[in-house]
Design a protein around this motif. Structure first.
Motif, PDB file in Angstrom:
ATOM      1  N   LEU A 188     -20.028 -31.495 -24.471  1.00  0.00           N
ATOM      2  CA  LEU A 188     -19.454 -31.432 -23.121  1.00  0.00           C
ATOM      3  C   LEU A 188     -18.613 -30.168 -22.937  1.00  0.00           C
ATOM      4  CD1 LEU A 188     -18.568 -35.192 -22.861  1.00  0.00           C
ATOM      5  CD2 LEU A 188     -20.190 -33.986 -21.372  1.00  0.00           C
ATOM      6  N   ASP A 189     -17.839 -29.814 -23.955  1.00  0.00           N
ATOM      7  CA  ASP A 189     -17.066 -28.574 -23.882  1.00  0.00           C
ATOM      8  C   ASP A 189     -17.996 -27.373 -23.691  1.00  0.00           C
ATOM      9  OD1 ASP A 189     -14.607 -29.757 -24.104  1.00  0.00           O
ATOM     10  OD2 ASP A 189     -14.440 -29.480 -26.270  1.00  0.00           O
ATOM     11  N   ARG A 190     -19.095 -27.400 -24.392  1.00  0.00           N
ATOM     12  CA  ARG A 190     -20.069 -26.311 -24.270  1.00  0.00           C
ATOM     13  C   ARG A 190     -20.685 -26.275 -22.875  1.00  0.00           C
ATOM     14  NH1 ARG A 190     -25.671 -25.962 -25.563  1.00  0.00           N
ATOM     15  NH2 ARG A 190     -26.293 -23.810 -26.013  1.00  0.00           N
ATOM     16  N   PHE A 191     -21.031 -27.447 -22.349  1.00  0.00           N
ATOM     17  CA  PHE A 191     -21.601 -27.515 -20.997  1.00  0.00           C
ATOM     18  C   PHE A 191     -20.610 -26.977 -19.970  1.00  0.00           C
ATOM     19  CE2 PHE A 191     -22.295 -29.541 -16.919  1.00  0.00           C
ATOM     20  CZ  PHE A 191     -23.658 -29.383 -16.732  1.00  0.00           C
ATOM     21  N   ILE A 192     -19.354 -27.406 -20.092  1.00  0.00           N
ATOM     22  CA  ILE A 192     -18.323 -26.957 -19.147  1.00  0.00           C
ATOM     23  C   ILE A 192     -18.127 -25.455 -19.220  1.00  0.00           C
ATOM     24  CG2 ILE A 192     -15.832 -27.056 -18.707  1.00  0.00           C
ATOM     25  CD1 ILE A 192     -16.027 -30.065 -19.580  1.00  0.00           C
ATOM     26  N   GLN A 193     -18.178 -24.907 -20.426  1.00  0.00           N
ATOM     27  CA  GLN A 193     -18.002 -23.467 -20.597  1.00  0.00           C
ATOM     28  C   GLN A 193     -19.183 -22.685 -20.025  1.00  0.00           C
ATOM     29  OE1 GLN A 193     -17.636 -22.268 -24.688  1.00  0.00           O
ATOM     30  NE2 GLN A 193     -16.908 -20.225 -24.182  1.00  0.00           N
ATOM     31  N   LEU A 194     -20.394 -23.200 -20.226  1.00  0.00           N
ATOM     32  CA  LEU A 194     -21.593 -22.486 -19.775  1.00  0.00           C
ATOM     33  C   LEU A 194     -21.887 -22.685 -18.294  1.00  0.00           C
ATOM     34  CD1 LEU A 194     -24.048 -23.185 -22.753  1.00  0.00           C
ATOM     35  CD2 LEU A 194     -22.891 -21.026 -22.215  1.00  0.00           C
ATOM     36  N   LYS A 214     -30.016 -29.694 -17.693  1.00  0.00           N
ATOM     37  CA  LYS A 214     -29.993 -31.156 -17.629  1.00  0.00           C
ATOM     38  C   LYS A 214     -29.931 -31.764 -19.023  1.00  0.00           C
ATOM     39  CE  LYS A 214     -32.814 -31.472 -13.407  1.00  0.00           C
ATOM     40  NZ  LYS A 214     -34.093 -31.989 -12.847  1.00  0.00           N
ATOM     41  N   ALA A 215     -30.702 -31.172 -19.932  1.00  0.00           N
ATOM     42  CA  ALA A 215     -30.788 -31.713 -21.280  1.00  0.00           C
ATOM     43  C   ALA A 215     -29.458 -31.606 -22.021  1.00  0.00           C
ATOM     44  CB  ALA A 215     -31.890 -31.003 -22.062  1.00  0.00           C
ATOM     45  N   GLN A 216     -28.703 -30.552 -21.777  1.00  0.00           N
ATOM     46  CA  GLN A 216     -27.396 -30.394 -22.424  1.00  0.00           C
ATOM     47  C   GLN A 216     -26.483 -31.571 -22.090  1.00  0.00           C
ATOM     48  OE1 GLN A 216     -25.833 -26.636 -21.168  1.00  0.00           O
ATOM     49  NE2 GLN A 216     -27.441 -25.439 -22.171  1.00  0.00           N
ATOM     50  N   VAL A 269     -20.429 -30.723 -13.187  1.00  0.00           N
ATOM     51  CA  VAL A 269     -19.304 -30.424 -14.076  1.00  0.00           C
ATOM     52  C   VAL A 269     -18.198 -31.486 -13.964  1.00  0.00           C
ATOM     53  CG1 VAL A 269     -17.930 -28.956 -12.521  1.00  0.00           C
ATOM     54  CG2 VAL A 269     -17.944 -28.508 -14.999  1.00  0.00           C
ATOM     55  N   ALA A 270     -18.030 -32.086 -12.789  1.00  0.00           N
ATOM     56  CA  ALA A 270     -17.038 -33.152 -12.644  1.00  0.00           C
ATOM     57  C   ALA A 270     -17.390 -34.330 -13.551  1.00  0.00           C
ATOM     58  CB  ALA A 270     -16.958 -33.619 -11.194  1.00  0.00           C
ATOM     59  N   TYR A 271     -18.674 -34.647 -13.595  1.00  0.00           N
ATOM     60  CA  TYR A 271     -19.125 -35.718 -14.483  1.00  0.00           C
ATOM     61  C   TYR A 271     -18.870 -35.358 -15.942  1.00  0.00           C
ATOM     62  CZ  TYR A 271     -22.384 -38.599 -17.157  1.00  0.00           C
ATOM     63  OH  TYR A 271     -22.941 -39.431 -18.092  1.00  0.00           O
ATOM     64  N   ALA A 272     -19.072 -34.087 -16.295  1.00  0.00           N
ATOM     65  CA  ALA A 272     -18.845 -33.644 -17.673  1.00  0.00           C
ATOM     66  C   ALA A 272     -17.383 -33.828 -18.069  1.00  0.00           C
ATOM     67  CB  ALA A 272     -19.271 -32.187 -17.833  1.00  0.00           C
ATOM     68  N   TYR A 273     -16.479 -33.444 -17.177  1.00  0.00           N
ATOM     69  CA  TYR A 273     -15.043 -33.642 -17.445  1.00  0.00           C
ATOM     70  C   TYR A 273     -14.719 -35.138 -17.585  1.00  0.00           C
ATOM     71  CZ  TYR A 273     -13.341 -28.841 -16.748  1.00  0.00           C
ATOM     72  OH  TYR A 273     -13.065 -27.502 -16.890  1.00  0.00           O
ATOM     73  N   TYR A 274     -15.297 -35.940 -16.721  1.00  0.00           N
ATOM     74  CA  TYR A 274     -15.043 -37.379 -16.744  1.00  0.00           C
ATOM     75  C   TYR A 274     -15.566 -38.012 -18.030  1.00  0.00           C
ATOM     76  CZ  TYR A 274     -15.557 -42.318 -15.486  1.00  0.00           C
ATOM     77  OH  TYR A 274     -15.514 -43.685 -15.485  1.00  0.00           O
ATOM     78  N   LEU A 275     -16.784 -37.639 -18.430  1.00  0.00           N
ATOM     79  CA  LEU A 275     -17.369 -38.203 -19.645  1.00  0.00           C
ATOM     80  C   LEU A 275     -16.557 -37.791 -20.869  1.00  0.00           C
ATOM     81  CD1 LEU A 275     -19.621 -39.884 -20.866  1.00  0.00           C
ATOM     82  CD2 LEU A 275     -21.043 -37.818 -20.974  1.00  0.00           C
ATOM     83  N   ARG A 276     -16.054 -36.567 -20.866  1.00  0.00           N
ATOM     84  CA  ARG A 276     -15.204 -36.122 -21.972  1.00  0.00           C
ATOM     85  C   ARG A 276     -13.931 -36.974 -22.037  1.00  0.00           C
ATOM     86  NH1 ARG A 276     -12.637 -30.135 -22.265  1.00  0.00           N
ATOM     87  NH2 ARG A 276     -11.523 -30.991 -20.467  1.00  0.00           N
TER      88      ARG A 276
END
Length: 272
Positions: free
Chosen positions: A96-102, A74-76, A109-116
Motif C-alpha cells: 500500500l505504501d508503494r501504491f500511494i507513492q507511485l 489495479k493489480a498492485q 488512493v483514498a481506499y489505499a490509505y483506508y486499507l493501510r
C-alpha cells in the motif's frame, strides 16, 4: 587424505545449497507470458476461493509482465488486499505504501490509505500489552479523515478513532489502577488525569473521575477530591461511580460540593 577428510562436508554444503535453490524456485512463479487480463482473472478466481497467497503472486505477476498497463495499477492494489485477507499485514502495508507513492493522484488512493489504516487497526492488542500498534492505527485513521474528509472511508475511520481512543484510555486506566493498588497515588493521579484531559469522549471518564476522588482523599488533598466529585456528579449524576464517590466523601467527613453550574465550571477548569 586431506581431500577425503573434507570431501563429505563439501558435498553436504552443495546439497544444502541445491535444496535452498529448489525451495526458492518453488516460491517463485514460473514466467509464462500471458495477456494481463488473463492473469488478473486467474488471480481474482483465487481470491474468490480464498487462496490469497496464490492470488497475491498472480497480481504481482501482472505487474511483472505488464508493468506499464492499466492492469498493473489495479493489480498492485489487489495484491495488497490479498495480503490483508491473508493476515499478512506487513506485506499489505508495504504494498500500500508503494501504491500511494507511485499513484498519489489515483481515484483509489483514498481506499489505499483506508486499507493501510485497517492493517494497523486489526493488529491492536489488549490493554495489558504494548499499545504502539494502537497509536499507529490512530495516526493512520486520522490521516484518512484529514485527507479524505467527505468519503465513506473517513466516516468509518471516525468511528474507529473513537474506539481506538477508548482503547488507549483503557490502557491508562489499567496502569492507573495498578498504581492505586500499590499505594502510588501521585502516579495514579497522573494516569487518571490523562484520561480526563485527553480522552474526554471515552467511556472511561466517569471511573477516572471517581479514581481521582479516591486517590486525592488517600493523599489528604480534600479540595481536589471535592472538585473531581463535583465534575463527576454534574456530568454523570446517575452513574454508580458518582454514588461511590459521594459515599467516599461522606465517609471522610467531607461535605460534597454544591452542584451549581458556575461552581462546576470552575471545578472543571481547575482540573486542567
Amino acid at each position: 587424505m586431506p581431500f577425503r577428510q573434507f570431501r563429505a562436508p563439501v558435498a553436504a554444503c552443495l546439497i544444502t545449497l541445491a535444496l535452498a535453490a529448489c525451495s526458492s524456485d518453488k516460491d517463485e512463479m514460473p514466467y509464462v507470458e500471458r495477456p494481463p487480463e488473463k492473469i488478473f482473472d486467474e488471480a481474482e478466481a483465487n481470491m474468490r476461493s480464498e487462496n490469497y497467497k496464490t492470488a497475491a503472486k498472480l497480481f504481482d505477476e501482472v505487474e511483472r509482465q505488464h508493468p506499464y498497463s492499466q492492469w498493473a495499477t489495479k493489480a498492485q492494489l489487489r495484491a495488497a488486499y490479498a495480503h490483508y485477507e491473508d493476515l499478512k499485514y506487513d506485506d499489505a502495508i508495504l504494498a500500500l505504501d508503494r501504491f500511494i507513492q507511485l499513484h498519489p493522484g489515483s481515484p483509489e488512493v483514498a481506499y489505499a490509505y483506508y486499507l493501510r489504516a485497517l492493517c494497523y487497526y486489526e493488529q491492536i492488542t489488549d490493554v495489558r500489552r504494548d499499545q504502539r500498534m494502537t497509536r499507529r492505527s490512530l495516526d493512520a485513521l486520522a490521516e484518512v479523515v484529514r485527507r479524505f474528509p467527505d468519503t465513506p472511508y473517513a466516516r468509518d475511520a471516525r468511528l474507529k478513532i473513537d474506539l481506538t481512543n477508548d482503547h488507549l484510555a483503557g490502557k491508562e486506566m489499567e496502569v492507573g489502577r495498578f498504581y492505586l493498588k500499590q499505594g502510588q497515588h501521585t502516579a495514579a493521579i497522573g494516569r487518571f488525569r490523562t484520561v480526563v484531559e485527553q480522552y474526554q469522549t471515552t467511556s472511561h471518564v466517569p471511573e477516572a473521575l471517581h479514581r481521582l476522588v479516591e486517590a486525592y482523599l488517600a493523599l489528604g488533598v480534600v479540595e481536589e477530591a471535592k472538585t473531581a466529585a463535583a465534575v463527576l456528579g454534574h456530568n454523570y449524576p446517575g452513574s454508580d461511580w458518582y454514588v461511590d464517590s459521594y459515599a467516599l466523601l461522606v465517609d471522610a467527613n467531607v461535605r460534597p460540593a454544591r452542584d451549581e453550574k458556575s461552581w462546576i465550571s470552575k471545578a472543571w477548569n481547575s482540573l486542567f
